[in-house]
Write a protein that holds these residues in place. Sequence first.
Motif, PDB file in Angstrom:
ATOM      1  N   LYS A  67      11.228 -16.996 -15.941  1.00 20.57           N
ATOM      2  CA  LYS A  67      11.950 -15.965 -15.253  1.00 20.57           C
ATOM      3  C   LYS A  67      13.127 -15.129 -15.474  1.00 20.57           C
ATOM      4  O   LYS A  67      13.510 -14.258 -15.670  1.00 20.57           O
ATOM      5  CB  LYS A  67      11.844 -16.014 -13.697  1.00 20.57           C
ATOM      6  N   VAL A  68      14.044 -16.381 -15.965  1.00 22.54           N
ATOM      7  CA  VAL A  68      15.231 -15.990 -16.334  1.00 22.54           C
ATOM      8  C   VAL A  68      15.187 -15.173 -17.798  1.00 22.54           C
ATOM      9  O   VAL A  68      16.076 -14.263 -17.989  1.00 22.54           O
ATOM     10  CB  VAL A  68      16.494 -17.384 -16.555  1.00 22.54           C
ATOM     11  N   THR A  69      14.363 -15.465 -18.652  1.00 18.57           N
ATOM     12  CA  THR A  69      14.151 -14.964 -19.688  1.00 18.57           C
ATOM     13  C   THR A  69      13.682 -13.597 -19.604  1.00 18.57           C
ATOM     14  O   THR A  69      13.952 -12.463 -20.227  1.00 18.57           O
ATOM     15  CB  THR A  69      13.292 -15.774 -20.798  1.00 18.57           C
ATOM     16  N   ASP A  70      12.789 -13.514 -18.711  1.00 19.36           N
ATOM     17  CA  ASP A  70      12.069 -12.130 -18.444  1.00 19.36           C
ATOM     18  C   ASP A  70      13.337 -11.287 -17.799  1.00 19.36           C
ATOM     19  O   ASP A  70      13.627 -10.130 -18.049  1.00 19.36           O
ATOM     20  CB  ASP A  70      11.249 -12.040 -17.389  1.00 19.36           C
ATOM     21  N   ILE A  71      14.134 -11.927 -16.904  1.00 15.69           N
ATOM     22  CA  ILE A  71      15.405 -10.931 -16.058  1.00 15.69           C
ATOM     23  C   ILE A  71      16.333 -10.492 -17.213  1.00 15.69           C
ATOM     24  O   ILE A  71      16.896  -9.457 -17.336  1.00 15.69           O
ATOM     25  CB  ILE A  71      16.006 -11.866 -15.269  1.00 15.69           C
ATOM     26  N   ALA A  72      16.576 -11.672 -18.289  1.00  8.12           N
ATOM     27  CA  ALA A  72      17.496 -11.175 -19.355  1.00  8.12           C
ATOM     28  C   ALA A  72      17.137  -9.986 -20.273  1.00  8.12           C
ATOM     29  O   ALA A  72      17.805  -9.268 -20.658  1.00  8.12           O
ATOM     30  CB  ALA A  72      17.785 -12.319 -20.187  1.00  8.12           C
ATOM     31  N   THR A  73      15.589  -9.958 -20.559  1.00  3.62           N
ATOM     32  CA  THR A  73      15.182  -9.222 -21.174  1.00  3.62           C
ATOM     33  C   THR A  73      15.136  -7.523 -20.558  1.00  3.62           C
ATOM     34  O   THR A  73      15.331  -6.694 -21.017  1.00  3.62           O
ATOM     35  CB  THR A  73      13.714  -9.358 -21.393  1.00  3.62           C
ATOM     36  N   GLN A  74      14.568  -7.745 -19.195  1.00  8.34           N
ATOM     37  CA  GLN A  74      15.089  -6.439 -18.355  1.00  8.34           C
ATOM     38  C   GLN A  74      16.212  -6.009 -18.489  1.00  8.34           C
ATOM     39  O   GLN A  74      16.511  -4.891 -18.499  1.00  8.34           O
ATOM     40  CB  GLN A  74      14.429  -7.010 -16.910  1.00  8.34           C
ATOM     41  N   THR A  78      17.111  -2.543 -19.304  1.00  5.99           N
ATOM     42  CA  THR A  78      18.177  -1.566 -18.523  1.00  5.99           C
ATOM     43  C   THR A  78      19.372  -1.026 -19.129  1.00  5.99           C
ATOM     44  O   THR A  78      19.760   0.044 -18.991  1.00  5.99           O
ATOM     45  CB  THR A  78      18.485  -2.336 -17.226  1.00  5.99           C
ATOM     46  N   THR A  79      20.157  -1.890 -20.076  1.00  4.21           N
ATOM     47  CA  THR A  79      21.528  -1.569 -20.541  1.00  4.21           C
ATOM     48  C   THR A  79      21.110  -0.495 -21.505  1.00  4.21           C
ATOM     49  O   THR A  79      21.876   0.484 -21.574  1.00  4.21           O
ATOM     50  CB  THR A  79      21.955  -2.844 -21.403  1.00  4.21           C
TER      51      THR A  79
END
Length: 234
Positions: A67-74, A78-79
């Motif tokens: 999930k952390v990896t997915d959030i980092a990708t998102q 987003t950036t």
Amino acid sequence: MMAKTHILAFLTYTLLQNVAGCDTADTCVAVRPCDNAKNIGSLDKKLDELQAALNSLKRQNADLRSKVTDIATQQRETTVQMTTLTWDLGNLTGEVGQKVGFSASLATGSNVHVGPAASQTIVFRNVFFNNGNAYNPATGIFTAPLKGAFQFTFTTFGYSAYYSGAQLLKNGHLQVSTWQSNGKHHSDSTSGAVILSLNAGDKVNLITWNWANMQVFDNGNHHTTFSGFLLFPL
């Protein structure tokens, strides 16, 4: 000596009784092998439970890492999107910031005639509005400050003794025109409008028709006008 022998015998007998009675309930005072077996079994069970809990925590940790990896990708996506939007907004702000427009009439107050003569440049000297200073009231020429779509409108007024109207030129080439022949009416007006695609430096102006009997007129009522503005950059 005899007393010591009796005491040792009693202690030996007592110890043997404790060992022999290990299978009967509530007779063992010392730690017995059977109790150790039970304790080891209990510890093994608890160890299995702890191992199961540890495995569950490992799975939860793996899920959290995913999930952390997915959030980092998102966040990276987003950036990138925010950077793109900021760039687009900057471009849009720059485009909106280009506010170009003018409006002018032929006469500043007293009567003004252009003609009768052929192909006379109509110089609109009475400026109502000239944001961006793209229109030159000394020459009557509008010069595009940037590439874009521009709208122009114009009106002419003339007396019936002469032909009236005007031609709108882009870089010296006819784009649109109006025409009014002489006739029974004392005076007549014409009007025209057009949207043009201009490059930076393109020039737009109005002239009379190539007829010797052409004339346009204006006075303090401002009948003869020329206006234009940027619709949007291209």
